[in-house]
Design an enzyme around this catalytic site. Structure first.
Site, PDB file in Angstrom:
ATOM      1  N   ASN A   9      -7.229  17.287 -83.572  1.00 10.27           N
ATOM      2  CA  ASN A   9      -7.220  18.028 -83.829  1.00 10.27           C
ATOM      3  C   ASN A   9      -8.729  18.782 -84.886  1.00 10.27           C
ATOM      4  OD1 ASN A   9      -4.801  17.397 -85.025  1.00 10.27           O
ATOM      5  ND2 ASN A   9      -6.057  15.172 -86.731  1.00 10.27           N
TER       6      ASN A   9
ATOM      7  N   HIS B 255     -12.963  13.968 -80.681  1.00  8.11           N
ATOM      8  CA  HIS B 255     -11.982  12.569 -80.720  1.00  8.11           C
ATOM      9  C   HIS B 255     -10.560  13.260 -80.616  1.00  8.11           C
ATOM     10  CE1 HIS B 255     -11.286  13.205 -85.467  1.00  8.11           C
ATOM     11  NE2 HIS B 255     -10.173  12.605 -85.258  1.00  8.11           N
TER      12      HIS B 255
ATOM     13  N   HIS C 123      -6.941  11.266 -79.911  1.00  8.71           N
ATOM     14  CA  HIS C 123      -6.097  10.001 -80.842  1.00  8.71           C
ATOM     15  C   HIS C 123      -4.959   9.631 -79.636  1.00  8.71           C
ATOM     16  CE1 HIS C 123      -6.695  10.919 -85.362  1.00  8.71           C
ATOM     17  NE2 HIS C 123      -7.008  12.039 -85.233  1.00  8.71           N
TER      18      HIS C 123
END
Ligand code: 5GP
Ligand code: ZN
Length: 136
Positions: free
Chosen positions: A88, A101, A103
């Site tokens: 995101n 980051h 996921h």
């Protein structure tokens, strides 16, 4: 560079402890504290960058290679039925921690999660419009 006000900088660099699955000189992979499914993990670069727009090409390419490696290991160990990579950027896209980051989300049949979107039905004109905006 580490950002002193960034929680993921602290976790990635071991200042705050975490459930670490993997570590090398560029990354730490940790279990998410609010997992969508069993084994939901996060790839954190050690160097601070807020999002996809800010990461270097080197980190961008290494992130995908690491995601591939982690997905294979996790699928084997967890015996999951599928796997989502989610990344995101910006509040509007659901980013809540402003340190890049990725996921890693193992998926299981009937896990009750829904990481999908509601499809719309654009006309061909609308599709061409948006295409022309992007490719100019
Ligand atoms: P985002 O919505 O920014 O893409 O994802 C942030 C993720 O980080 C969420 O899934 C959230 O559960 C996780 N998270 C937030 N704070 C912490 C933390 O301190 N430790 C760990 N392990 N995960 C966190
Ligand atoms: Zn950071």
């Amino acid at each position: 560079m580490i950002n002193d006000n960034c929680i993921f900088c602290k976790i990635a660099n071991g200042v705050i402890s975490s459930n670490t699955l993997y570590e090398d000189e560029d990354f730490r992979v940790i279990l998410d504290l609010g997992p969508a499914t069993k084994g939901h993990a996060l790839i954190l670069p050690k160097e601070h960058a807020a999002n996809l727009y800010e990461i270097s090409d080197d980190i961008a390419s290494k992130t995908m290679l690491l995601a591939k490696k982690m997905a294979a290991i996790m699928t084997d160990r967890l015996d999951c039925d599928g796997f989502n990579l989610v990344q995101n950027n910006g509040e509007a896209a659901g980013q809540t921690v402003m340190h890049f980051h990725m996921h890693l989300i193992p998926r299981y049949k009937d896990d009750g999660q829904n990481i999908l979107w509601v499809p719309s039905k654009p006309s061909q004109e609308e599709l061409e419009d948006i295409k022309n905006k992007i490719i100019k």
